[in-house]
Design an enzyme around this catalytic site. Structure first.
Site, PDB file in Angstrom:
ATOM      1  N   ASP A   1     -13.814   6.046   2.619  1.00  0.00           N
ATOM      2  CA  ASP A   1     -12.694   5.928   3.554  1.00  0.00           C
ATOM      3  C   ASP A   1     -11.869   7.216   3.616  1.00  0.00           C
ATOM      4  O   ASP A   1     -11.353   7.571   4.669  1.00  0.00           O
ATOM      5  CB  ASP A   1     -11.803   4.754   3.164  1.00  0.00           C
ATOM      6  CG  ASP A   1     -10.702   4.546   4.174  1.00  0.00           C
ATOM      7  OD1 ASP A   1     -11.041   4.374   5.355  1.00  0.00           O
ATOM      8  OD2 ASP A   1      -9.519   4.596   3.805  1.00  0.00           O
ATOM      9  N   ASP A   2     -11.752   7.908   2.481  1.00  0.00           N
ATOM     10  CA  ASP A   2     -10.927   9.129   2.476  1.00  0.00           C
ATOM     11  C   ASP A   2     -11.520  10.177   3.408  1.00  0.00           C
ATOM     12  O   ASP A   2     -10.795  10.973   4.001  1.00  0.00           O
ATOM     13  CB  ASP A   2     -10.833   9.696   1.055  1.00  0.00           C
ATOM     14  CG  ASP A   2     -10.326   8.648   0.096  1.00  0.00           C
ATOM     15  OD1 ASP A   2      -9.249   8.100   0.356  1.00  0.00           O
ATOM     16  OD2 ASP A   2     -11.031   8.347  -0.885  1.00  0.00           O
TER      17      ASP A   2
ATOM     18  N   GLU B   1     -13.520   5.137  -2.882  1.00  0.00           N
ATOM     19  CA  GLU B   1     -12.104   5.358  -2.596  1.00  0.00           C
ATOM     20  C   GLU B   1     -11.454   6.232  -3.659  1.00  0.00           C
ATOM     21  O   GLU B   1     -11.583   5.955  -4.855  1.00  0.00           O
ATOM     22  CB  GLU B   1     -11.414   3.975  -2.577  1.00  0.00           C
ATOM     23  CG  GLU B   1      -9.943   3.993  -2.287  1.00  0.00           C
ATOM     24  CD  GLU B   1      -9.645   4.319  -0.836  1.00  0.00           C
ATOM     25  OE1 GLU B   1     -10.494   4.071   0.035  1.00  0.00           O
ATOM     26  OE2 GLU B   1      -8.546   4.844  -0.579  1.00  0.00           O
ATOM     27  N   ASP B   2     -10.766   7.257  -3.219  1.00  0.00           N
ATOM     28  CA  ASP B   2      -9.956   8.089  -4.116  1.00  0.00           C
ATOM     29  C   ASP B   2     -10.733   8.677  -5.293  1.00  0.00           C
ATOM     30  O   ASP B   2     -10.245   8.721  -6.426  1.00  0.00           O
ATOM     31  CB  ASP B   2      -8.709   7.332  -4.578  1.00  0.00           C
ATOM     32  CG  ASP B   2      -7.644   7.292  -3.464  1.00  0.00           C
ATOM     33  OD1 ASP B   2      -7.929   7.762  -2.344  1.00  0.00           O
ATOM     34  OD2 ASP B   2      -6.532   6.800  -3.710  1.00  0.00           O
TER      35      ASP B   2
ATOM     36  N   TYR C   1       0.851  -1.197   0.000  1.00  0.00           N
ATOM     37  CA  TYR C   1       0.000   0.000   0.000  1.00  0.00           C
ATOM     38  C   TYR C   1       0.885   1.245   0.000  1.00  0.00           C
ATOM     39  O   TYR C   1       1.994   1.220  -0.532  1.00  0.00           O
ATOM     40  CB  TYR C   1      -1.027  -0.070   1.156  1.00  0.00           C
ATOM     41  CG  TYR C   1      -2.204   0.776   0.776  1.00  0.00           C
ATOM     42  CD1 TYR C   1      -3.007   0.393  -0.291  1.00  0.00           C
ATOM     43  CD2 TYR C   1      -2.460   1.986   1.406  1.00  0.00           C
ATOM     44  CE1 TYR C   1      -4.035   1.212  -0.721  1.00  0.00           C
ATOM     45  CE2 TYR C   1      -3.498   2.799   0.974  1.00  0.00           C
ATOM     46  CZ  TYR C   1      -4.277   2.406  -0.087  1.00  0.00           C
ATOM     47  OH  TYR C   1      -5.282   3.224  -0.533  1.00  0.00           O
TER      48      TYR C   1
ATOM     49  N   ASN D   1      -0.035  11.905   1.555  1.00  0.00           N
ATOM     50  CA  ASN D   1       0.594  10.711   0.986  1.00  0.00           C
ATOM     51  C   ASN D   1       0.910  10.925  -0.479  1.00  0.00           C
ATOM     52  O   ASN D   1       0.250  11.718  -1.127  1.00  0.00           O
ATOM     53  CB  ASN D   1      -0.373   9.513   1.086  1.00  0.00           C
ATOM     54  CG  ASN D   1      -0.622   9.103   2.508  1.00  0.00           C
ATOM     55  OD1 ASN D   1       0.291   8.999   3.301  1.00  0.00           O
ATOM     56  ND2 ASN D   1      -1.882   8.866   2.834  1.00  0.00           N
TER      57      ASN D   1
ATOM     58  N   LYS E   1      -6.107  -1.950  -1.154  1.00  0.00           N
ATOM     59  CA  LYS E   1      -6.959  -1.762   0.033  1.00  0.00           C
ATOM     60  C   LYS E   1      -7.625  -3.068   0.427  1.00  0.00           C
ATOM     61  O   LYS E   1      -7.735  -3.401   1.608  1.00  0.00           O
ATOM     62  CB  LYS E   1      -8.036  -0.715  -0.272  1.00  0.00           C
ATOM     63  CG  LYS E   1      -7.536   0.694   0.002  1.00  0.00           C
ATOM     64  CD  LYS E   1      -8.395   1.419   1.012  1.00  0.00           C
ATOM     65  CE  LYS E   1      -7.582   2.280   1.915  1.00  0.00           C
ATOM     66  NZ  LYS E   1      -7.954   3.680   1.980  1.00  0.00           N
TER      67      LYS E   1
ATOM     68  N   ARG F   1      -8.451  10.872  -7.921  1.00  0.00           N
ATOM     69  CA  ARG F   1      -7.543  11.483  -6.932  1.00  0.00           C
ATOM     70  C   ARG F   1      -6.837  10.368  -6.181  1.00  0.00           C
ATOM     71  O   ARG F   1      -7.220  10.015  -5.074  1.00  0.00           O
ATOM     72  CB  ARG F   1      -8.365  12.389  -5.994  1.00  0.00           C
ATOM     73  CG  ARG F   1      -7.554  13.400  -5.240  1.00  0.00           C
ATOM     74  CD  ARG F   1      -7.662  13.165  -3.747  1.00  0.00           C
ATOM     75  NE  ARG F   1      -7.201  11.841  -3.378  1.00  0.00           N
ATOM     76  CZ  ARG F   1      -7.374  11.267  -2.204  1.00  0.00           C
ATOM     77  NH1 ARG F   1      -8.044  11.875  -1.272  1.00  0.00           N
ATOM     78  NH2 ARG F   1      -6.903  10.074  -1.926  1.00  0.00           N
TER      79      ARG F   1
HETATM   80  P1  NAD Z   1      -8.558  16.635  -1.642  1.00  0.00           P
HETATM   81  O1  NAD Z   1      -8.144  16.823  -3.045  1.00  0.00           O
HETATM   82  O2  NAD Z   1      -9.977  16.335  -1.344  1.00  0.00           O
HETATM   83  O3  NAD Z   1      -8.165  17.942  -0.792  1.00  0.00           O
HETATM   84  C1  NAD Z   1      -6.958  18.615  -0.887  1.00  0.00           C
HETATM   85  C2  NAD Z   1      -7.137  19.982  -0.274  1.00  0.00           C
HETATM   86  O4  NAD Z   1      -5.891  20.647  -0.230  1.00  0.00           O
HETATM   87  C3  NAD Z   1      -8.076  20.893  -1.046  1.00  0.00           C
HETATM   88  O5  NAD Z   1      -8.912  21.569  -0.141  1.00  0.00           O
HETATM   89  C4  NAD Z   1      -7.155  21.902  -1.682  1.00  0.00           C
HETATM   90  O6  NAD Z   1      -7.756  23.174  -1.826  1.00  0.00           O
HETATM   91  C5  NAD Z   1      -6.046  21.970  -0.661  1.00  0.00           C
HETATM   92  N1  NAD Z   1      -4.801  22.488  -1.204  1.00  0.00           N
HETATM   93  C6  NAD Z   1      -4.227  22.222  -2.386  1.00  0.00           C
HETATM   94  N2  NAD Z   1      -3.105  22.950  -2.514  1.00  0.00           N
HETATM   95  C7  NAD Z   1      -2.958  23.650  -1.384  1.00  0.00           C
HETATM   96  C8  NAD Z   1      -1.994  24.582  -0.920  1.00  0.00           C
HETATM   97  N3  NAD Z   1      -0.943  24.888  -1.646  1.00  0.00           N
HETATM   98  N4  NAD Z   1      -2.177  25.110   0.285  1.00  0.00           N
HETATM   99  C9  NAD Z   1      -3.232  24.788   1.034  1.00  0.00           C
HETATM  100  N5  NAD Z   1      -4.175  23.902   0.650  1.00  0.00           N
HETATM  101  C10 NAD Z   1      -4.036  23.364  -0.546  1.00  0.00           C
HETATM  102  O7  NAD Z   1      -7.633  15.508  -1.068  1.00  0.00           O
HETATM  103  P2  NAD Z   1      -7.817  14.705   0.316  1.00  0.00           P
HETATM  104  O8  NAD Z   1      -8.571  13.444   0.082  1.00  0.00           O
HETATM  105  O9  NAD Z   1      -8.330  15.605   1.339  1.00  0.00           O
HETATM  106  O10 NAD Z   1      -6.323  14.273   0.596  1.00  0.00           O
HETATM  107  C11 NAD Z   1      -5.341  15.239   0.858  1.00  0.00           C
HETATM  108  C12 NAD Z   1      -4.052  14.562   1.269  1.00  0.00           C
HETATM  109  O11 NAD Z   1      -4.257  13.840   2.478  1.00  0.00           O
HETATM  110  C13 NAD Z   1      -3.550  13.540   0.252  1.00  0.00           C
HETATM  111  O12 NAD Z   1      -2.157  13.662   0.111  1.00  0.00           O
HETATM  112  C14 NAD Z   1      -3.868  12.221   0.877  1.00  0.00           C
HETATM  113  O13 NAD Z   1      -2.941  11.222   0.517  1.00  0.00           O
HETATM  114  C15 NAD Z   1      -3.757  12.537   2.341  1.00  0.00           C
HETATM  115  N6  NAD Z   1      -4.538  11.594   3.151  1.00  0.00           N
HETATM  116  C16 NAD Z   1      -3.919  11.020   4.223  1.00  0.00           C
HETATM  117  C17 NAD Z   1      -4.595  10.096   4.991  1.00  0.00           C
HETATM  118  C18 NAD Z   1      -3.919   9.479   6.166  1.00  0.00           C
HETATM  119  O14 NAD Z   1      -2.861   9.867   6.522  1.00  0.00           O
HETATM  120  N7  NAD Z   1      -4.493   8.517   6.835  1.00  0.00           N
HETATM  121  C19 NAD Z   1      -5.892   9.755   4.654  1.00  0.00           C
HETATM  122  C20 NAD Z   1      -6.507  10.386   3.580  1.00  0.00           C
HETATM  123  C21 NAD Z   1      -5.820  11.313   2.835  1.00  0.00           C
END
Ligand code: NAD
Length: 562
Positions: free
Chosen positions: A279-280, A256-257, A114, A419, A185, A167
């Site tokens: 899950d996200d 997912e994603d 993963y 991530n 997953k 995404r």
């Molecule tokens: P998403 O696309 O829904 O949201 C991303 C957000 O970041 C948006 O609101 C966007 O406006 C903002 N953004 C983009 N560029 C930016 C900047 N320069 N400054 C400030 N904000 C900015 O994506 P998501 O599903 O929310 O995932 C975001 C990140 O979190 C991904 O990298 C994902 O891998 C990670 N994530 C981690 C976990 C975990 O650690 N368990 C779980 C889910 C997602």
């Protein structure tokens, strides 16, 4: 024992003494069925009875010896991507051996099957693609999705992970190459919570891609057309959901994603109609809330006194905020006040009420406050106690920002959750160094241990795998018709309760990954209790629920075929 579908080839522990149904397979057919194949571990008696003499090398190995051999082979591969390819091909050959390996060496294997490796695997999916795994549902199949689902060889599907590839992790639109995510997953559902492999179905909705490089790539495995965003997209989702209900009526669908414009609205649209979750949004929220509860044990703070500042107001960020609000409400804080404890900076600056460009999902967290354009300004203005990075933007928790967090708080809580590793807002080493070892840190992808002034820190990984497999197992065991926020809330509480004082002493705010099956079983019990208490299932709660959960968990061991 719960009844199993007719195609089930992987009996649960309770059925271990029964002979599995080989569906009449013998000889090479048996070796080519990954659910039944034992490779060199077929016994002499099995080799005689099943026409296997000569088809496998003469030495009869044990499962333990096979695990040692494949582990060594895996470790000898020069790169993580090569290791991923090796592990996927092992899974395609012999699922029992693959799951024994992953289950026994989960901390080493999880980053390979993963995040972070799966991200690279998806980017290169066209080149590393060998055997198809899962179902690809193309827009072109509209009108016949039910028949396509019926092509899947297993009937008792209980868990579906579906993506449209828009995404993938923090890597953007990878189209159909994103299939690595549902596949990975679901492997975690099996490894971490014992959901049987033949109950798992990975699905890719092939709706095009806006990835310019893939559109030009002759090897791209999806349909090379711009991503569908109109009514045809919604119609495909609706047909998919209906077809699942008909073909796999006991299946839970995990979205997912998906890109966040679809993720939030699809969750809203279907969460009260189907057994489904995202899950996200919800899984991330639960694992992060658990991390927050553990962090509070280290900082000696109270949830009610925290101010959370998020970088990123997407699925992860808003999902976490909504669950924090629920947690605060459970402590008697009014919703409006609870929301004012959560603040967001997105790509345009601080999310405030005066902004006119806010997407629907951000509006409930848009407070009356003068705007700021940078994260540093927002930290100065709001003085957060916890800084949570979910932006997908690497290196955004800069030295001045982390140092300021250290100035404002004795123990600043810093979660860099983006991530894969390359996207993390800061590294573990940076968080500890810039706060003189006072930070409570967690990341989305794993970081190695870090030593500062003679003290070794074990950074926690806010890995959704602590949550979704157990939630899924609880839903399966209870046959719940819905997956609710309350289930994620109890999952977070259970996860936090399993963090030991020894974990906390090294800065780790999640249990060791080796305990993941214990964690999943405990979460499954709590989730199933919610299903029974809220009458989300026609079944009564069994007296021996923990034993039922254990009995349902697939254990990767060989059973005798003769
Ligand atoms: P998403 O696309 O829904 O949201 C991303 C957000 O970041 C948006 O609101 C966007 O406006 C903002 N953004 C983009 N560029 C930016 C900047 N320069 N400054 C400030 N904000 C900015 O994506 P998501 O599903 O929310 O995932 C975001 C990140 O979190 C991904 O990298 C994902 O891998 C990670 N994530 C981690 C976990 C975990 O650690 N368990 C779980 C889910 C997602």
């Amino acid at each position: 024992m719960t009844s199993k579908g007719p195609h089930r080839a992987t009996p649960t522990i309770t059925a271990m003494n029964q002979k599995p149904d080989l569906h009449g397979k013998r000889g090479a057919d048996l070796l080519h069925d990954p659910l039944l194949n034992k490779g060199t571990a077929f016994t002499e008696a099995e080799r005689d009875a099943l026409g296997l003499r000569g088809l496998v090398p003469p030495h009869v190995a044990t499962l333990e010896a096979q695990v040692a051999r494949v582990l060594e082979t895996c470790r000898r591969k020069p790169t993580d991507l090569e290791k991923y390819i090796y592990l996927v091909s092992l899974q395609e050959r012999n699922e029992t051996l693959f799951y024994r390996l992953v289950t026994d060496h989960v901390a080493e294997m999880m980053p390979l099957i993963y995040t972070p490796t799966v991200g690279l695997a998806c980017q290169r999916y066209a080149l590393i693609f060998r055997r198809p795994r899962g179902l690809f549902l193309s827009l072109r199949y509209r009108g016949s999705l039910k028949q396509v689902l019926q092509n899947w060889p297993h009937r008792d599907v209980r868990m579906i992970v579906v993506t449209d590839g828009e995404r993938i992790l923090g890597l953007g639109d990878l189209g159909s190459n994103g299939m690595g995510i549902p596949v990975g997953k679901l492997s975690l559902y099996t490894a971490c919570a014992g959901v049987a492999p033949d109950q798992c179905l990975p699905v890719m909705l092939d709706v095009g891609t806006d990835n310019a490089a893939f559109l030009k790539d002759p090897h791209y495995i999806g349909t090379a057309r711009p991503r569908e965003r109109g009514p045809a997209y919604d119609a495909l989702i609706a047909e998919f959901v209906d077809a699942v209900q008909e073909v796999f009526p006991r299946a839970c669908i995990q979205f997912e994603d998906f890109g966040n414009s679809n993720a939030f609205r699809l969750l809203r649209q279907y969460r009260d109609k189907l057994c489904t979750f995202n899950d996200d949004i919800q899984g991330t929220a639960a694992v992060t809330l658990a991390g927050i509860y553990s962090a509070l044990r280290l900082t000696k703070g109270k949830l009610a006194d925290q101010r959370f500042l998020f970088l990123g107001a997407g699925e992860a960020g808003i999902g976490i905020g909504e669950l924090i609000v629920e947690a605060l409400k459970s402590e008697g804080i009014a919703e409006k006040a609870a929301r004012r404890q959560c603040w967001y900076v997105d790509s345009k600056g601080l999310v405030v009420a005066s902004r006119t460009d806010l997407a629907e999902h951000k509006k409930l967290f848009a407070h009356d406050q003068p705007g700021c354009t940078t994260l540093l300004e927002a930290v100065e203005a709001l003085k957060p106690t916890m800084l949570i990075g979910v932006s997908g933007m690497p290196a955004t928790f800069t030295e001045p920002i982390v140092r300021l967090m250290g100035k404002l708080n004795t123990n600043p809580v810093i979660f860099a959750l983006s991530n894969p590793t390359s996207k993390a807002e800061c590294t573990a080493e940076q968080a500890y160094t810039w706060t003189d070892g006072r930070a409570v840190f967690a990341s989305g992808s794993p970081f190695p241990d870090c030593t500062l002034n003679g003290r070794t820190f074990k950074p926690g990984q806010g890995n959704n795998s602590y949550i979704f497999p157990g939630v899924g197992l609880g839903v399966i065991v209870s046959q719940s018709r819905r997956v609710t926020d309350e289930m994620f809330f109890v999952a977070a509480k259970v996860l936090a309760s399993l963090v030991t004082e020894q974990d906390l002493a090294t800065g780790r705010i999640f249990p060791e990954l080796q305990r993941i099956r214990e964690v999943s079983a405990a979460i499954a019990v709590a989730v199933a209790k919610v299903a029974y208490a809220r009458k989300l299932t026609p079944k009564p709660c069994p007296d021996d629920l923990p034993a039922r959960v254990q009995a349902e968990m697939y254990d990767p061991t060989y059973r005798s075929y003769v």
